[in-house]
Scaffold this motif. Structure first.
Motif, PDB file in Angstrom:
ATOM      1  N   VAL A  70      45.316  39.330  40.149  1.00 60.47           N
ATOM      2  CA  VAL A  70      44.957  39.283  39.431  1.00 60.47           C
ATOM      3  C   VAL A  70      45.955  38.458  37.943  1.00 60.47           C
ATOM      4  O   VAL A  70      45.135  38.347  36.424  1.00 60.47           O
ATOM      5  CB  VAL A  70      45.434  41.297  38.420  1.00 60.47           C
ATOM      6  N   PRO A  71      46.954  38.013  37.149  1.00 60.29           N
ATOM      7  CA  PRO A  71      47.416  37.681  36.779  1.00 60.29           C
ATOM      8  C   PRO A  71      47.122  36.194  35.873  1.00 60.29           C
ATOM      9  O   PRO A  71      46.724  35.573  35.234  1.00 60.29           O
ATOM     10  CB  PRO A  71      48.971  37.791  36.299  1.00 60.29           C
ATOM     11  N   MET A  72      46.432  36.201  37.148  1.00 61.49           N
ATOM     12  CA  MET A  72      45.535  33.909  37.652  1.00 61.49           C
ATOM     13  C   MET A  72      44.749  33.849  37.128  1.00 61.49           C
ATOM     14  O   MET A  72      43.684  33.088  37.429  1.00 61.49           O
ATOM     15  CB  MET A  72      46.718  33.480  38.389  1.00 61.49           C
ATOM     16  N   SER A  73      43.971  35.649  37.467  1.00 61.33           N
ATOM     17  CA  SER A  73      42.318  35.208  36.766  1.00 61.33           C
ATOM     18  C   SER A  73      42.012  34.505  35.717  1.00 61.33           C
ATOM     19  O   SER A  73      42.506  34.919  34.949  1.00 61.33           O
ATOM     20  CB  SER A  73      41.785  36.399  37.403  1.00 61.33           C
ATOM     21  N   PRO A  74      40.706  33.937  35.569  1.00 60.09           N
ATOM     22  CA  PRO A  74      40.282  34.209  33.975  1.00 60.09           C
ATOM     23  C   PRO A  74      39.844  34.963  33.448  1.00 60.09           C
ATOM     24  O   PRO A  74      38.923  35.449  32.573  1.00 60.09           O
ATOM     25  CB  PRO A  74      38.770  33.574  34.288  1.00 60.09           C
ATOM     26  N   LEU A  75      40.042  36.512  34.097  1.00 56.42           N
ATOM     27  CA  LEU A  75      39.913  37.209  32.964  1.00 56.42           C
ATOM     28  C   LEU A  75      40.408  37.348  32.046  1.00 56.42           C
ATOM     29  O   LEU A  75      41.623  37.117  31.410  1.00 56.42           O
ATOM     30  CB  LEU A  75      40.002  39.038  33.702  1.00 56.42           C
ATOM     31  N   ALA A  83      43.806  45.228  35.077  1.00 53.09           N
ATOM     32  CA  ALA A  83      43.952  45.970  36.750  1.00 53.09           C
ATOM     33  C   ALA A  83      45.025  45.710  36.961  1.00 53.09           C
ATOM     34  O   ALA A  83      45.760  46.662  38.147  1.00 53.09           O
ATOM     35  CB  ALA A  83      43.076  44.562  36.779  1.00 53.09           C
ATOM     36  N   MET A  84      46.160  45.146  36.305  1.00 56.66           N
ATOM     37  CA  MET A  84      47.275  45.398  37.190  1.00 56.66           C
ATOM     38  C   MET A  84      47.782  47.307  36.498  1.00 56.66           C
ATOM     39  O   MET A  84      48.755  47.768  38.061  1.00 56.66           O
ATOM     40  CB  MET A  84      47.999  44.709  35.531  1.00 56.66           C
ATOM     41  N   ALA A  85      47.271  47.468  35.826  1.00 60.69           N
ATOM     42  CA  ALA A  85      48.002  49.033  35.655  1.00 60.69           C
ATOM     43  C   ALA A  85      46.584  50.021  36.981  1.00 60.69           C
ATOM     44  O   ALA A  85      47.531  50.225  37.412  1.00 60.69           O
ATOM     45  CB  ALA A  85      46.809  49.874  34.543  1.00 60.69           C
ATOM     46  N   GLY A  86      46.220  48.797  37.347  1.00 63.23           N
ATOM     47  CA  GLY A  86      44.946  49.929  38.242  1.00 63.23           C
ATOM     48  C   GLY A  86      45.889  49.877  39.696  1.00 63.23           C
ATOM     49  O   GLY A  86      45.547  50.343  40.853  1.00 63.23           O
ATOM     50  N   VAL A  87      46.573  48.209  40.018  1.00 60.38           N
ATOM     51  CA  VAL A  87      46.833  47.738  41.285  1.00 60.38           C
ATOM     52  C   VAL A  87      48.673  48.858  41.325  1.00 60.38           C
ATOM     53  O   VAL A  87      48.624  49.012  41.554  1.00 60.38           O
ATOM     54  CB  VAL A  87      47.364  46.281  41.121  1.00 60.38           C
ATOM     55  N   THR A  92      51.167  52.582  43.448  1.00 55.75           N
ATOM     56  CA  THR A  92      52.233  54.188  43.963  1.00 55.75           C
ATOM     57  C   THR A  92      51.546  55.332  44.320  1.00 55.75           C
ATOM     58  O   THR A  92      52.254  56.101  45.301  1.00 55.75           O
ATOM     59  CB  THR A  92      52.460  54.718  42.399  1.00 55.75           C
ATOM     60  N   LEU A  93      50.774  55.507  44.379  1.00 57.43           N
ATOM     61  CA  LEU A  93      49.256  56.372  45.265  1.00 57.43           C
ATOM     62  C   LEU A  93      49.517  56.071  46.615  1.00 57.43           C
ATOM     63  O   LEU A  93      49.985  56.931  47.628  1.00 57.43           O
ATOM     64  CB  LEU A  93      48.022  56.547  44.829  1.00 57.43           C
ATOM     65  N   LEU A  94      49.576  54.579  47.148  1.00 55.19           N
ATOM     66  CA  LEU A  94      49.585  54.464  48.661  1.00 55.19           C
ATOM     67  C   LEU A  94      51.109  54.842  49.383  1.00 55.19           C
ATOM     68  O   LEU A  94      51.264  55.638  50.693  1.00 55.19           O
ATOM     69  CB  LEU A  94      49.256  52.828  48.761  1.00 55.19           C
TER      70      LEU A  94
END
Length: 129
Positions: A70-75, A83-87, A92-94
């Motif tokens: 995610v940090p290396m993506s061109p977003l 995306a990092m918050a989602g990950v 956490t949920l897992l």
């Protein structure tokens, strides 16, 4: 014919490893003192931090590629943060979802194998080597 439950399958179901029926927990991770179905004593085992260790490392191994990609993506930076918050939320949920099953498995295995705290004191019957 009576079905003898396995400690691992009973732990995944969060049930007593002796009878396969009684619930292990009276709360999220708070153990019952005894099985409500068969009366098996649950106070003899202590899983300590083992379940959290195994769940934490397992989930992080599964999610590690996302934490690097995610940090290396061109977003744009806003989408990367989202995306990092989602990950982070997925990690956490897992962990919260898997922790009771892992604790149930380790508890049932301890009780099944009659595991106890190590005692390294020399007994009188033990010969010197």
């Amino acid at each position: 014919m009576d079905h003898i439950p396995t400690p691992i399958l009973s732990g995944i179901r969060q049930r007593c490893g002796a009878c396969g029926e009684g619930k292990l927990f009276k709360g999220y991770l708070k153990l019952n003192d005894a099985c409500p179905h068969c009366g098996r004593d649950m106070t003899a085992a202590d899983t300590a931090d083992g379940p959290a260790f195994f769940v934490g490392f397992g989930v992080l191994i599964l999610m590690a590629p996302f934490l690097f990609l995610v940090p290396m993506s061109p977003l744009p930076i806003g989408l990367k943060l989202l995306a990092m918050a989602g990950v982070g939320a997925v990690v956490t949920l897992l962990c919260l979802w898997l922790l009771p099953a892992a604790k149930g498995i380790l508890l049932n295995l301890q009780l099944h194998h009659m595991a106890e705290e190590a005692n390294f004191e020399k007994s009188p019957e033990t010969p010197d080597r």
